[in-house]
Scaffold this motif. Sequence first.
Motif, mmCIF file in Angstrom:
data_model
loop_
_atom_site.group_PDB
_atom_site.id
_atom_site.type_symbol
_atom_site.label_atom_id
_atom_site.label_comp_id
_atom_site.label_asym_id
_atom_site.label_seq_id
_atom_site.Cartn_x
_atom_site.Cartn_y
_atom_site.Cartn_z
ATOM 1 N N PRO A 218 39.347 47.362 37.108
ATOM 2 C CA PRO A 218 38.392 47.574 36.288
ATOM 3 C C PRO A 218 37.459 46.079 35.948
ATOM 4 O O PRO A 218 38.010 44.890 36.250
ATOM 5 C CB PRO A 218 39.054 47.986 34.787
ATOM 6 C CG PRO A 218 40.290 48.436 35.354
ATOM 7 C CD PRO A 218 40.744 47.498 36.424
ATOM 8 N N PRO A 219 36.267 46.139 35.476
ATOM 9 C CA PRO A 219 35.601 45.006 35.395
ATOM 10 C C PRO A 219 36.049 43.855 34.064
ATOM 11 O O PRO A 219 36.856 44.542 33.056
ATOM 12 C CB PRO A 219 34.155 45.548 34.774
ATOM 13 C CG PRO A 219 34.143 46.916 35.175
ATOM 14 C CD PRO A 219 35.643 47.366 35.140
ATOM 15 N N LEU A 220 36.082 42.874 34.196
ATOM 16 C CA LEU A 220 36.521 41.843 33.374
ATOM 17 C C LEU A 220 35.620 41.620 32.238
ATOM 18 O O LEU A 220 34.368 41.397 32.653
ATOM 19 C CB LEU A 220 37.055 40.583 34.099
ATOM 20 C CG LEU A 220 38.134 40.606 34.720
ATOM 21 C CD1 LEU A 220 38.299 41.416 35.958
ATOM 22 C CD2 LEU A 220 38.552 39.152 35.215
ATOM 23 N N GLU A 221 36.036 41.452 31.013
ATOM 24 C CA GLU A 221 35.340 40.964 30.033
ATOM 25 C C GLU A 221 34.394 39.606 30.326
ATOM 26 O O GLU A 221 33.236 39.272 29.857
ATOM 27 C CB GLU A 221 35.963 40.871 28.816
ATOM 28 C CG GLU A 221 35.450 40.546 27.407
ATOM 29 C CD GLU A 221 34.056 41.499 27.004
ATOM 30 O OE1 GLU A 221 33.476 41.335 26.006
ATOM 31 O OE2 GLU A 221 34.599 42.908 27.274
ATOM 32 N N LEU A 222 35.309 38.725 31.114
ATOM 33 C CA LEU A 222 34.542 37.353 31.527
ATOM 34 C C LEU A 222 33.299 37.422 32.206
ATOM 35 O O LEU A 222 32.760 36.696 32.367
ATOM 36 C CB LEU A 222 35.439 36.762 32.038
ATOM 37 C CG LEU A 222 35.258 35.191 32.388
ATOM 38 C CD1 LEU A 222 34.845 34.515 31.027
ATOM 39 C CD2 LEU A 222 36.672 34.755 32.701
#
Length: 360
Positions: A218-222
């Motif tokens: 999943p995409p990282l918040e960073l």
Amino acid sequence: MNLKQIVSDGFSMKDIERRYSSFAFISLKTALYSYFSTYESSTLFIHRILNGNSSYVGKDTDRQYSTDYIEKYAETIIHFQHFIELVCKEILREENELLVLNIDKQHELFYKLLNKEEVTSSELEGIRTTEFNSTFDRLLGLIKAGKLDSKYNFFTSKKNKEALTQLNQLRNRIWHRGTFVLRYEALDIFIGQYILPIIKEIISLPEYIDTKSRWIYPPLELGIDPISELINESSTNSYNAGKFAFIKELGRASYNNPLIHNWNIFNKDIIKNAVNTAQAELNYQSQGTTIYYCPVCGVQSLTSYEDSDGEQEADGSYSSYWTFSWYVKCHCCSFKISRELKNPKEYGYALPDYWYSYNH
């Protein structure tokens, strides 16, 4: 059911509607997760590497490598090699199934495949495919002869040919002898500098663009991509084990992120439980003193843990006493790093300083 019936009770992935026809992208996902996990599995000896003491090699140092690291290493090599091998065979199969099969004595099947007649999966059952070396040599030969699309030309570069040959040899040393293990730094450099660039070329091919949901994290918040970050870091002049470890841990935790995109009804409960756990840690005997937003899942459940130490006098009193943060852990996605790493800002990431200390 008897044994033969039991082991026949399955299906071919080619006979169901799937965007991939083999276990290739299952292996890719396993390889990436295993490699990302090599920092987590190295807590007993990682301080030597991060402090620049990795030049001490030998039996005494190598004994510090955990069973977990050895397992993750083996899974990394075996599954990256498996992914590459299956991709090479799928490329050849698109031209003709005969290019990957050993069917010298299967005359009727050979005739059907030669004339591109319909062949069922049951007819191919039990037929051996070529070994990786033969498959790869054939792929390279056809690319050089102009028989395959030029989009596959990256396989023929000297660097990539040597890297995949070495990957296969490392896999064979695991598979057939089971005794050789790359040390931590060597694995980082090999995967980051040689293997991941090939993986990125493959997953960028038009026929594999739509397979991302099968393997990607999943995409990282960073807002970064661990694969791209590791490749970029490998292109620099010096290997930074700490930054590699930080990126790998981001990647490992991203695979464990339980938040489901656009499923808010489930996400709310997950987030609530993670936040409550972090708050409970904060309140428990001052073990957790700060709660941050996690750079992986974005939940405010990344908890800081402190410890204290001091200089004790002969009478038992302390001439100085200090408290310091030593560990952070997210109670949602499991992201966790220790003070052996530097603060993320020193690696170029706009995140809080997790490591601090103060005197009493």
